[in-house]
Scaffold this motif. Structure first.
Motif, PDB file in Angstrom:
ATOM      1  N   ARG A  67      95.813  12.865  72.433  1.00 52.84           N
ATOM      2  CA  ARG A  67      94.908  14.441  72.514  1.00 52.84           C
ATOM      3  C   ARG A  67      94.178  14.157  74.111  1.00 52.84           C
ATOM      4  N   HIS A  68      94.199  12.417  74.679  1.00 56.74           N
ATOM      5  CA  HIS A  68      93.479  12.693  75.682  1.00 56.74           C
ATOM      6  C   HIS A  68      94.025  12.884  77.116  1.00 56.74           C
ATOM      7  N   ARG A  69      95.200  11.833  77.203  1.00 56.52           N
ATOM      8  CA  ARG A  69      96.282  12.639  78.364  1.00 56.52           C
ATOM      9  C   ARG A  69      97.297  12.051  77.886  1.00 56.52           C
TER      10      ARG A  69
END
Length: 163
Positions: A67-69
């Motif tokens: 969900r971050h990268r």
């Protein structure tokens, strides 16, 4: 997408200038992506991690997502290095792509130069270099900026690309 490069010899200050330019230009509300050329082998993956195991097993591409990268690793195996134009086509749209390295490509560039390296300037023989950012005063047929004057260099680049 507009593109502009930062080039120069090893230890000329390219990466520091790139980092400062990204920070400065993003702070002005302009979206930026970067492309960095490496002349050496590099790895963004680590032995023992699942994605590394996939690559070593023979996967041509490994896409790692959270969900971050998202990271897409592509193994060239014996294929040639893709040209810069192909790499740029893979990027999501942004206002400006700053390119570190690729000194032989035809996009406009600022040359980073540090006198202590003893390397000659590239600019005199290269019309794609539109300005030089140096730690020492120079007399050239194009603009020369103090290597640490990030705001002025950003102003120049943004003016050059029309942003």
């Amino acid at each position: 997408m507009k593109i502009y490069g930062v080039t120069g010899w090893k230890n000329a200050g390219k990466t520091g200038l790139m980092e400062r330019l990204v920070n400065e230009i993003c702070a002005r509300g302009i979206s930026v992506s970067t492309v960095k050329h490496a002349h050496h082998s590099f790895d963004v993956d680590h032995p023992g991690k699942d994605s590394h195991r996939h690559r070593i097993a023979g996967a041509r591409e490994v896409l790692l997502a959270s969900r971050h990268r998202v990271a897409l690793m592509q193994e060239l195996r014996d294929d040639p290095e893709p040209p810069l134009s192909d790499l740029l086509a893979r990027l999501s749209p942004v206002d400006l792509v700053l390119i570190e390295g690729y000194k032989r490509d035809s996009h406009p560039k600022v040359e980073a130069h540090r006198a202590e390296t003893g390397n000659p300037l590239i600019a005199p023989g290269d019309p794609t270099i539109r300005a030089v950012a140096s730690d020492t005063p120079l007399t050239l047929d194009r603009p020369v900026f103090d290597l640490d004057d990030t705001a002025a260099i950003a102003d120049f680049i943004l003016s050059e690309v029309g942003l």
